[in-house]
Design a protein around this motif. Structure first.
Motif, PDB file in Angstrom:
ATOM      1  N   GLU A 100       0.842  -1.194   0.000  1.00 35.18           N
ATOM      2  CA  GLU A 100       0.000   0.000   0.000  1.00 35.18           C
ATOM      3  C   GLU A 100       0.880   1.248   0.000  1.00 35.18           C
ATOM      4  O   GLU A 100       1.917   1.294   0.665  1.00 35.18           O
ATOM      5  N   GLY A 101       0.461   2.255  -0.751  1.00 35.74           N
ATOM      6  CA  GLY A 101       1.233   3.479  -0.842  1.00 35.74           C
ATOM      7  C   GLY A 101       2.218   3.489  -1.988  1.00 35.74           C
ATOM      8  O   GLY A 101       2.768   4.544  -2.326  1.00 35.74           O
ATOM      9  N   HIS A 102       2.467   2.335  -2.588  1.00 32.71           N
ATOM     10  CA  HIS A 102       3.360   2.280  -3.741  1.00 32.71           C
ATOM     11  C   HIS A 102       2.644   2.883  -4.949  1.00 32.71           C
ATOM     12  O   HIS A 102       1.434   2.670  -5.126  1.00 32.71           O
ATOM     13  N   PRO A 103       3.353   3.658  -5.784  1.00 22.91           N
ATOM     14  CA  PRO A 103       2.668   4.243  -6.955  1.00 22.91           C
ATOM     15  C   PRO A 103       2.166   3.190  -7.941  1.00 22.91           C
ATOM     16  O   PRO A 103       1.259   3.450  -8.711  1.00 22.91           O
ATOM     17  N   ARG A 104       2.731   2.011  -7.928  1.00 21.66           N
ATOM     18  CA  ARG A 104       2.231   0.905  -8.739  1.00 21.66           C
ATOM     19  C   ARG A 104       1.489  -0.075  -7.848  1.00 21.66           C
ATOM     20  O   ARG A 104       1.769  -0.210  -6.661  1.00 21.66           O
ATOM     21  N   ARG A 105       0.527  -0.805  -8.414  1.00 21.32           N
ATOM     22  CA  ARG A 105      -0.212  -1.779  -7.630  1.00 21.32           C
ATOM     23  C   ARG A 105       0.327  -3.201  -7.811  1.00 21.32           C
ATOM     24  O   ARG A 105       0.200  -4.030  -6.913  1.00 21.32           O
ATOM     25  N   SER A 106       0.889  -3.476  -8.988  1.00 18.59           N
ATOM     26  CA  SER A 106       1.313  -4.850  -9.235  1.00 18.59           C
ATOM     27  C   SER A 106       2.400  -4.893 -10.304  1.00 18.59           C
ATOM     28  O   SER A 106       2.519  -3.983 -11.124  1.00 18.59           O
ATOM     29  N   VAL A 107       3.172  -5.974 -10.254  1.00 21.68           N
ATOM     30  CA  VAL A 107       4.142  -6.312 -11.292  1.00 21.68           C
ATOM     31  C   VAL A 107       4.040  -7.826 -11.496  1.00 21.68           C
ATOM     32  O   VAL A 107       3.282  -8.503 -10.803  1.00 21.68           O
ATOM     33  N   TRP A 108       4.780  -8.347 -12.451  1.00 22.48           N
ATOM     34  CA  TRP A 108       4.859  -9.800 -12.544  1.00 22.48           C
ATOM     35  C   TRP A 108       6.287 -10.262 -12.290  1.00 22.48           C
ATOM     36  O   TRP A 108       7.250  -9.550 -12.572  1.00 22.48           O
ATOM     37  N   VAL A 109       6.408 -11.449 -11.700  1.00 20.15           N
ATOM     38  CA  VAL A 109       7.703 -12.013 -11.339  1.00 20.15           C
ATOM     39  C   VAL A 109       7.778 -13.453 -11.861  1.00 20.15           C
ATOM     40  O   VAL A 109       6.763 -14.058 -12.204  1.00 20.15           O
ATOM     41  N   ASN A 110       8.983 -13.968 -11.911  1.00 21.46           N
ATOM     42  CA  ASN A 110       9.206 -15.342 -12.339  1.00 21.46           C
ATOM     43  C   ASN A 110       9.252 -16.255 -11.125  1.00 21.46           C
ATOM     44  O   ASN A 110       9.980 -15.982 -10.159  1.00 21.46           O
TER      45      ASN A 110
END
Length: 265
Positions: A100-110
Motif C-alpha cells: 500500500e502506498g506504492h505508486p504501482r499496484r502490481s508487477v509480474w515475477v518469475n
C-alpha cells in the motif's frame, strides 16, 4: 531444411529454419484438397434451420460441403543442451501485489520450478498462467551465472474439442497436452505408438508416461503438440493455399550476448 509429405488428400510442408541468432523456427504448412461431401441443399441460402446442410462444414460449391476437421502434429525434440544431462524448468510468470502506498499496484515475477517427473511436464498452454518451457544444462553457465538453456516457445496451436471418451481421441492421446517430456529411450519414437493406423487406446505417450519416470538431471526428450482447427473457406477450394503454423526453439542464456551482432557483411 524442407520435407514434404503427401498423406491422403493433404500435402504437408515441414520446414526447419536455422536463423542467425541461434534459434530454430519450425513450421508446418497444410495444403491439398479439403475433404468434401455431397448434400441435397444447393447452397447456404437454400438450407433451412431445421435441415442445415452445412451443420458439419461449409459450402464450397453447389451441393458440396467441405467438412470441419483437425490436424495435429507431434514433434519429438531431443535437446542436449551442453551435454545430455539436462533439466526442464517451468518459468511461471505470476502477478505480485505491491505494498500500500506504492505508486504501482502490481508487477509480474518469475516463479521457476524444475519438472522432476513426467507428470510435472504434461502441460497445456494457458494465457492466464503464462509459463516458459526451458531445457537447462546441468554442466555449464553463461557469463552472469545462469545455466545455459534452450526455450521451446509455442506458436499458434489448438486444444482438442473431442470428448475424452471419443474413439479418435483415445487412440491419439498425445493431443491431450501441448507439452510432454520423457527420459530418452531409443525405442520411443512416435507419439501415437509405432503403428498409429493400427493403434489401440493409450499407445505411445500415454502408455510411456504412465510410469511417471524421473526427468530431473536426465537425457530428456520434449514432445510438442501443434494443432489446427480447419473450418474450410471458399478460398480453400478446390486446392487450398498453404496454411502455416509454427513454433520456435530458441537460445535462452545460451550465449553471453546477441550472437547476431558480429555477422559478416
Amino acid at each position: 531444411m524442407r520435407a514434404a509429405a503427401v498423406l491422403g488428400n493433404y500435402d504437408y510442408v515441414l520446414d526447419w529454419v536455422f536463423q542467425q541468432d541461434g534459434s530454430i523456427r519450425v513450421l508446418a504448412g497444410a495444403t491439398g484438397i479439403a475433404e468434401a461431401k455431397v448434400v441435397k441443399q444447393k447452397d447456404a441460402a437454400s438450407q433451412s434451420a431445421s435441415d442445415p446442410g452445412d451443420n458439419y462444414g461449409r459450402f464450397v460449391e453447389q451441393n458440396i460441403v467441405a467438412v470441419n476437421h483437425d490436424h495435429y502434429f507431434s514433434y519429438r525434440i531431443d535437446l542436449d543442451v551442453d551435454g545430455p544431462v539436462n533439466q526442464l524448468e517451468l518459468s511461471r510468470l505470476q502477478r505480485k501485489m505491491l505494498p500500500e502506498g506504492h505508486p504501482r499496484r502490481s508487477v509480474w515475477v518469475n516463479n521457476p520450478k524444475i519438472a522432476e517427473r513426467e507428470a510435472d511436464a504434461q502441460l497445456n498452454i494457458d494465457l492466464n498462467k503464462p509459463t516458459l518451457w526451458r531445457v537447462l544444462s546441468t554442466t555449464k553457465k553463461n557469463k552472469v551465472g545462469y545455466p545455459t538453456s534452450y526455450q521451446l516457445m509455442p506458436g499458434k496451436t489448438a486444444n482438442t474439442l473431442l470428448s475424452e471418451d471419443d474413439y479418435p481421441r483415445r487412440r491419439v492421446g498425445f493431443i491431450n497436452h501441448h507439452l510432454w517430456a520423457t527420459p530418452y529411450n531409443s525405442k520411443e519414437l512416435f507419439a501415437a505408438g509405432d503403428f498409429p493406423t493400427l493403434s489401440v487406446e493409450g499407445m505411445g505417450l500415454p502408455a510411456w508416461t504412465s510410469a511417471n519416470r524421473s526427468i530431473d538431471k536426465k537425457d530428456i526428450v520434449l514432445w510438442y503438440t501443434m494443432g489446427m482447427h480447419h473450418m474450410v473457406r471458399a478460398e480453400d477450394w478446390p486446392v487450398m493455399p498453404v496454411l502455416w503454423h509454427s513454433f520456435e526453439i530458441r537460445p535462452f542464456d545460451y550465449f553471453d550476448q546477441n550472437p547476431a551482432l558480429d555477422l559478416p557483411e
